[in-house]
Scaffold this motif. Structure first.
Motif, mmCIF file in Angstrom:
data_model
loop_
_atom_site.group_PDB
_atom_site.id
_atom_site.type_symbol
_atom_site.label_atom_id
_atom_site.label_comp_id
_atom_site.label_asym_id
_atom_site.label_seq_id
_atom_site.Cartn_x
_atom_site.Cartn_y
_atom_site.Cartn_z
ATOM 1 N N LEU A 126 0.844 -1.196 0.000
ATOM 2 C CA LEU A 126 0.000 0.000 0.000
ATOM 3 C C LEU A 126 0.879 1.245 0.000
ATOM 4 O O LEU A 126 1.719 1.417 0.884
ATOM 5 N N VAL A 127 0.677 2.097 -0.999
ATOM 6 C CA VAL A 127 1.328 3.407 -1.033
ATOM 7 C C VAL A 127 0.315 4.408 -0.499
ATOM 8 O O VAL A 127 -0.687 4.712 -1.160
ATOM 9 N N ALA A 128 0.553 4.882 0.713
ATOM 10 C CA ALA A 128 -0.399 5.763 1.388
ATOM 11 C C ALA A 128 0.112 7.196 1.385
ATOM 12 O O ALA A 128 1.323 7.450 1.380
ATOM 13 N N GLY A 129 -0.829 8.126 1.407
ATOM 14 C CA GLY A 129 -0.441 9.527 1.471
ATOM 15 C C GLY A 129 -1.660 10.423 1.505
ATOM 16 O O GLY A 129 -2.741 10.050 1.020
ATOM 17 N N TYR A 130 -1.505 11.589 2.081
ATOM 18 C CA TYR A 130 -2.563 12.597 2.048
ATOM 19 C C TYR A 130 -2.816 12.954 0.585
ATOM 20 O O TYR A 130 -1.892 12.913 -0.233
ATOM 21 N N LEU A 178 -7.492 2.229 -2.938
ATOM 22 C CA LEU A 178 -8.163 1.525 -1.852
ATOM 23 C C LEU A 178 -8.945 2.508 -0.994
ATOM 24 O O LEU A 178 -8.377 3.411 -0.398
ATOM 25 N N GLY A 179 -10.263 2.331 -0.953
ATOM 26 C CA GLY A 179 -11.119 3.158 -0.114
ATOM 27 C C GLY A 179 -11.627 2.382 1.085
ATOM 28 O O GLY A 179 -11.204 1.262 1.338
ATOM 29 N N ASN A 180 -12.575 2.970 1.822
ATOM 30 C CA ASN A 180 -13.077 2.286 3.008
ATOM 31 C C ASN A 180 -14.194 1.290 2.687
ATOM 32 O O ASN A 180 -14.554 0.462 3.523
ATOM 33 N N VAL A 181 -14.751 1.370 1.480
ATOM 34 C CA VAL A 181 -15.799 0.410 1.119
ATOM 35 C C VAL A 181 -15.546 -0.274 -0.227
ATOM 36 O O VAL A 181 -16.181 -1.264 -0.547
ATOM 37 N N ASN A 182 -14.630 0.259 -1.014
ATOM 38 C CA ASN A 182 -14.392 -0.340 -2.325
ATOM 39 C C ASN A 182 -12.985 0.001 -2.815
ATOM 40 O O ASN A 182 -12.237 0.713 -2.151
ATOM 41 N N ILE A 183 -12.668 -0.531 -3.985
ATOM 42 C CA ILE A 183 -11.402 -0.230 -4.638
ATOM 43 C C ILE A 183 -11.712 0.408 -5.985
ATOM 44 O O ILE A 183 -12.402 -0.183 -6.823
ATOM 45 N N ILE A 184 -11.242 1.634 -6.187
ATOM 46 C CA ILE A 184 -11.495 2.357 -7.429
ATOM 47 C C ILE A 184 -10.403 1.997 -8.425
ATOM 48 O O ILE A 184 -9.215 2.176 -8.136
ATOM 49 N N TYR A 210 -1.376 -1.204 -4.247
ATOM 50 C CA TYR A 210 -2.493 -0.270 -4.175
ATOM 51 C C TYR A 210 -1.982 1.105 -3.747
ATOM 52 O O TYR A 210 -0.931 1.230 -3.132
ATOM 53 N N LYS A 211 -2.790 2.121 -4.056
ATOM 54 C CA LYS A 211 -2.569 3.418 -3.422
ATOM 55 C C LYS A 211 -3.777 3.704 -2.537
ATOM 56 O O LYS A 211 -4.874 3.174 -2.768
ATOM 57 N N THR A 212 -3.593 4.519 -1.516
ATOM 58 C CA THR A 212 -4.695 4.816 -0.614
ATOM 59 C C THR A 212 -4.483 6.144 0.083
ATOM 60 O O THR A 212 -3.342 6.584 0.265
#
Length: 285
Positions: free
Chosen positions: A33-37, A61-67, A84-86
């Motif tokens: 997971l590549v996370a960032g603001y 990656l969202g809280n209910v689905n993956i776009i 993923y990115k999130t």
């Protein structure tokens, strides 16, 4: 075929063994997971990491689905991994993505996050007016000139960076938490590496450090090639050659320090205090 049917009749444990082996294989699927603001370089870094590991890009990656993502990096890869990115914070990742994963947090100078957000997002100040004017020739141009001005967007983003969005759903998207609290949620966590957008923009060894964190088998020369081919200019040339208008539109020139030039002194003062506190937290972690 007859043998398999006999196995099932004589030995029902056969199904359990097959299920166990299948679940073992699925459990080996590695997630990164590549996370960032928002507006911190997650798309850019996710593309590079997927190339380093030769993994498919899984999307946002969202809280209910993956776009689904626009990128088709390594879509034919047979390697057992997905990148993923999130924009979810650490606690939300653990809540909604209940799978083992390695996390790369990328953070960016919040002044530049503000400028990039102003240039990228519509803040839907008057949604009914937008709906009406969108049907009128040049209507949206007038709307953004007089009602959702750059100054309005700047004030909204300073509020978001400082306190988080109070709108529901949050505007800009994913900005429920303020900038500091979002990034701080990843400090002192296992299997997390934290990198700066500005460092990555100016120093290819940051990508090498990420590859070592992920136990990549790529050589330094491989990493250099991946880094150089994912610079904004290189990607623009690639998408122009491929006549890929959609990806070309979404590739923006990376900038650093733009916020200090465009924003007013009071905004700079407020946000610099937040950034300074974050840097102090990193040093102490």
């Amino acid at each position: 075929m007859m043998f398999v049917q006999m196995q099932l009749l004589v030995c029902p444990q056969y199904l359990l063994i097959r299920y166990f082996l299948s679940s073992q294989k699925n459990s080996e699927l590695r997630n990164i997971l590549v996370a960032g603001y928002p507006k911190s370089g997650t798309t850019w870094l996710c593309r590079m990491v997927s190339n380093v590991m030769e993994y498919k890009v899984g999307g946002l990656l969202g809280n209910v689905n993956i776009i689904p993502d626009l990128s088709d990096e390594n879509k034919f890869s047979e390697k057992e991994g997905i990148c993923y990115k999130t924009h979810l914070d650490y606690q939300s990742i653990k809540k909604y993505f209940n799978k083992p994963c390695d996390i790369i947090l990328i953070y960016r100078d919040p002044l530049d996050v503000i400028v990039s957000s102003i240039n990228y997002w519509s803040f839907n100040r008057f949604p009914k007016m937008i709906s009406f004017l969108s049907k009128v020739p040049t209507g949206l141009r007038w709307y953004y000139k007089f009602f959702e001005t750059e100054n309005y967007k700047k004030k909204q983003m300073v509020e978001v960076i400082s306190r988080g969005s109070k709108l529901s759903p949050p505007v800009p998207p994913w900005c429920e938490k303020n900038w500091f609290d979002y990034n701080h949620s990843f400090l002192k966590k296992r299997k997390v590496i934290i990198v700066s957008y500005e460092d990555l923009l100016n120093d290819k060894t940051v990508l090498w450090r990420i590859s070592q964190f992920l136990n990549s088998t790529k050589s330094e020369s491989d990493i250099d090639l991946i880094y150089n081919s994912n610079k904004a200019d290189a990607l623009r040339r690639k998408f122009k050659k491929e006549k890929d208008a959609i990806n070309l539109y979404h590739i923006r020139y990376a900038s650093e320090g733009e916020g200090k030039v465009i924003l007013d002194d009071e905004t700079i003062r407020i946000v610099k205090v937040i950034f300074k506190e974050w840097k102090r937290s990193i040093q102490e972690s």
